[in-house]
Enzyme design. Structure first.
Site, PDB file in Angstrom:
ATOM      1  N   GLU A  25       0.869  -1.173   0.000  1.00 59.36           N
ATOM      2  CA  GLU A  25       0.000   0.000   0.000  1.00 59.36           C
ATOM      3  C   GLU A  25       0.905   1.221   0.000  1.00 59.36           C
ATOM      4  O   GLU A  25       1.799   1.325   0.844  1.00 59.36           O
ATOM      5  CB  GLU A  25      -0.889   0.042   1.260  1.00 59.36           C
ATOM      6  CG  GLU A  25      -1.847   1.213   1.208  1.00 59.36           C
ATOM      7  CD  GLU A  25      -2.687   1.364   2.477  1.00 59.36           C
ATOM      8  OE1 GLU A  25      -2.358   0.733   3.486  1.00 59.36           O
ATOM      9  OE2 GLU A  25      -3.668   2.128   2.432  1.00 59.36           O
ATOM     10  N   ARG A  40       5.006 -12.793   9.501  1.00 59.19           N
ATOM     11  CA  ARG A  40       5.829 -11.662   9.109  1.00 59.19           C
ATOM     12  C   ARG A  40       7.121 -11.649   9.921  1.00 59.19           C
ATOM     13  O   ARG A  40       7.251 -12.355  10.900  1.00 59.19           O
ATOM     14  CB  ARG A  40       5.067 -10.359   9.285  1.00 59.19           C
ATOM     15  CG  ARG A  40       4.515 -10.147  10.691  1.00 59.19           C
ATOM     16  CD  ARG A  40       4.027  -8.723  10.856  1.00 59.19           C
ATOM     17  NE  ARG A  40       2.968  -8.403   9.915  1.00 59.19           N
ATOM     18  CZ  ARG A  40       2.764  -7.177   9.427  1.00 59.19           C
ATOM     19  NH1 ARG A  40       3.548  -6.202   9.791  1.00 59.19           N
ATOM     20  NH2 ARG A  40       1.764  -6.946   8.608  1.00 59.19           N
ATOM     21  N   LYS A  83       4.878  -0.239  10.420  1.00 59.06           N
ATOM     22  CA  LYS A  83       4.840   0.962   9.594  1.00 59.06           C
ATOM     23  C   LYS A  83       4.220   2.128  10.364  1.00 59.06           C
ATOM     24  O   LYS A  83       4.619   3.270  10.227  1.00 59.06           O
ATOM     25  CB  LYS A  83       4.028   0.663   8.331  1.00 59.06           C
ATOM     26  CG  LYS A  83       4.393   1.526   7.130  1.00 59.06           C
ATOM     27  CD  LYS A  83       3.366   1.361   6.035  1.00 59.06           C
ATOM     28  CE  LYS A  83       3.885   0.472   4.923  1.00 59.06           C
ATOM     29  NZ  LYS A  83       2.924   0.386   3.804  1.00 59.06           N
TER      30      LYS A  83
END
Length: 562
Positions: A42, A267, A277
């Site tokens: 994104e 992850r 993030k």
RNA sequence: AGCGGGUUUGUGUAAAGGUAGCACAGCAGACUCUGACUCUGUAUGUGAGGGUUCGAAUCCUUCACCCGCUGCCA
């Protein structure tokens, strides 16, 4: 074009491969098909090392099975996304050496198709326009054992269709209504309790301006994008696991050219490091770092400025493996991967960080000569360079000890014969101290018959080899001490703000901790980063990438001291 | 609590019923013109109990613990 980055062949096979091999085997879901994957960031921030793990899996899996991996900007929510990030993301991916060829897409380019699919669902009675306000929505959501409710669920198809058209036409304000899938309001999986497919948002999109005021949700758009692009395996991280039933529902009920399969993996976590993030964004927005590319950030551009090579990061991501269990890799392993690469490729330059004068008392005053030093001992092809030598030199303060500790084999009065790298053998004879008792000058005598560093009689040198720079010709350089934004304790474990967990040393360093350094090689770049574990790295923002290796180590633990 | 996952040495990850291996970190040596690199050796592990089997990390079962989900984010 991406740089070619050669990585060692790895015998890697993980659970994803096992699934895929089942799928393409005779009788499998994708028998005879080519495996295709996609990397869907994104564009709302910069890529970090965790994304490299995903990149490695996405591109690596496609390559392993002879397929291709698409790059797709997942930009279905205009509130957070920006074109600024698109270019940065592409640059970082190319820097790592991954190549998507001409297969670059935007999720938003499928908006028209998404809309058509939504209409199709409504017509099938599988979606409806819901007029619950956001507050009501929350209230009606139900809970564990308590089903959700919506009074609009059984609204006639024609009415939903009409409202949906008018939603697109911009007749309603934000939040007035949503398009919901009609699935199961009582599902134990909350994602299946008639999830929202479309929301109204009167906000310009970074690519489509004001063309749209309704935007599809990830859960709806993503499977459609995958299917349209011919993706067979949609690999994503574990938090989407509970969304898989919904992914499959969309694939099942929409009119799509193929049926992609979602597989989830854990992850990447690295100890003492901030990785989310959201948190990285906060560091940038609060000005706690100089930007996304601050050398202390685990972002790819930050790592790049700190001197991490693409190869080392890729090697790391290949070697940490892929599984579904939560994992926190030790930071030391990342450093190992860097060291491994740098050792083969980094050009060495002698440099002194905390200098103290060394005088070769029996070397003629005023005399100078040049000696030859190799640029990389493990790579003869890197060649050699000439370095000036004289009576007066700088050496590392820690290379001298007035009273030696056990196993110390560097300079101390009466100590072993040591080698000045590439120059001569010396023996320490004493030192000069100031009134406070600090050593200001080391005294030694050299063996004139050892030019180049080898004694004429072939005797063994007991002491260490010491790096040095010539006092008269040394170039001053500013050395910046960087460390990561190490945290202690683990930022996710503590119930306190992660900002309070940041290593105070690394914050202090932000203000520019300058250490005097003298470089032997006058042509060496003047702007260095000092990395823990003994590497100098050139700040590639200011100059061409390159590395200098230093021969002393500092451990992670040391970064927390003082 | 409902749903979905997970558990192999300090860390990460292999072993598709058949010698629990590899890498990093650790320790101990050797080598070395970087106390680097390299090399050698070494300690530590299948969450617990039951069952199936000649044989179980792997299959069955009970339990324990850990993680994720309850955005009109992705």
């Amino acid at each position: 074009m991406a740089d070619e980055i050669k990585l060692p062949e790895l015998e890697s096979r993980n659970f994803i491969h096992a699934f895929i091999e089942e799928d393409i085997a005779p009788g499998g879901q994708y028998e005879g098909m080519t495996v295709h994957t996609r990397f869907p960031p994104e564009p709302n921030g910069y890529l970090h090392i965790g994304h490299c793990k995903a990149l490695t899996i996405d591109f690596g899996t496609a390559e392993k099975y002879g397929g291709l991996c698409n790059l797709r900007m997942d930009d279905t929510n205009p509130t957070k996304e920006d074109e600024e990030f698109v270019e940065a993301i592409k640059e970082d991916i190319h820097w790592l050496g991954f190549d998507w060829g001409d297969r670059f897409f935007y999720g938003s380019d499928y908006f028209e198709e998404d809309y058509r699919q939504a209409e199709g669902l409504i017509k099938k009675g599988l979606a409806y326009v819901c007029q619950l306000t956001p507050e009501e929505f929350k209230e009606y959501r139900g809970g564990v054992g308590v089903p959700a409710r919506s009074p609009w669920r059984d609204r006639p198809i024609e009415e939903s269709l009409d409202l949906f058209h008018r939603m697109r036409a911009g007749e309603f304000p934000d939040g007035a209504m949503t398009l919901r899938a009609k699935i199961d309001l009582a599902s134990g999986n909350f994602n299946m309790r008639d999830p929202v497919l479309y929301r109204i948002n009167h906000l310009p999109h970074h690519r489509h301006g004001n063309t749209w005021c309704i935007y599809p949700m990830y859960d709806f758009a993503h499977p459609i994008q995958d299917a349209l692009e011919g993706i067979t395996h949609s690999l994503c991280s574990l938090e989407f696991e509970a969304h898989r039933p919904l992914y499959n529902w969309v694939v099942e009920h929409c009119d799509l050219p193929s049926k992609p399969r979602q597989i989830e993996f854990a992850r990447l976590g690295i100890d003492h490091t901030v990785m989310s993030k959201r948190k990285l964004r906060r560091l940038v927005e609060e000005g706690r770092v100089s930007g996304w590319d601050d050398p202390r950030m685990p972002t790819l551009c930050g790592l790049r400025r700190r001197g991490y090579t693409p190869r080392s990061i890729r090697s790391f991501c290949e070697r940490i493996g892929v599984a579904k269990s939560a994992n926190i890799v030790e930071y030391g392993f990342l450093e190992h991967c860097l060291r491994e690469d740098l050792n083969e490729t980094a050009r060495r330059v002698m440099a002194v960080l905390r200098p103290v004068k060394l005088t070769v008392t029996n070397y003629p005053e005023g005399k100078t000569e040049t000696v030859t030093v190799e640029n990389n001992p493990v790579d003869p092809a890197a060649g050699t360079r000439e370095v000036c030598f004289s009576r007066s030199l700088w050496v590392e303060a820690e290379d001298f000890l007035e009273a030696p500790v056990p196993k110390y084999k560097r300079l101390y009065p009466g100590g072993p014969e040591c080698r000045l790298k590439g120059a001569y053998l010396i023996r320490c004879t004493g030192c000069v101290k100031d009134q406070a008792g600090n050593v200001t000058e080391i005294l030694c005598e050299y063996d004139p018959e050892s030019r180049g560093g080898d004694p004429a009689d072939g005797r063994k040198v007991k002491g260490a080899t010491i790096h040095w720079v010539d006092a008269a010709t040394a170039a001053d350089a500013e050395v910046r001490l960087y460390s990561d934004l190490f945290t202690d304790p683990d930022p996710d474990a503590a119930d306190k703000d992660f900002i309070d967990c940041l290593n105070p040393n690394s914050l202090e360093i932000l203000t520019g901790c300058k250490v005097e350094a003298a470089l032997a090689d006058a042509s060496a770049p003047a702007n260095f980063q000092f990395m823990r574990l003994g590497y100098f790295c050139l700040d590639s923002k200011d100059a061409a990438p390159g590395h200098l290796v230093f021969n002393r180590s500092v451990s992670l633990k040391d970064s927390f001291k003082k």
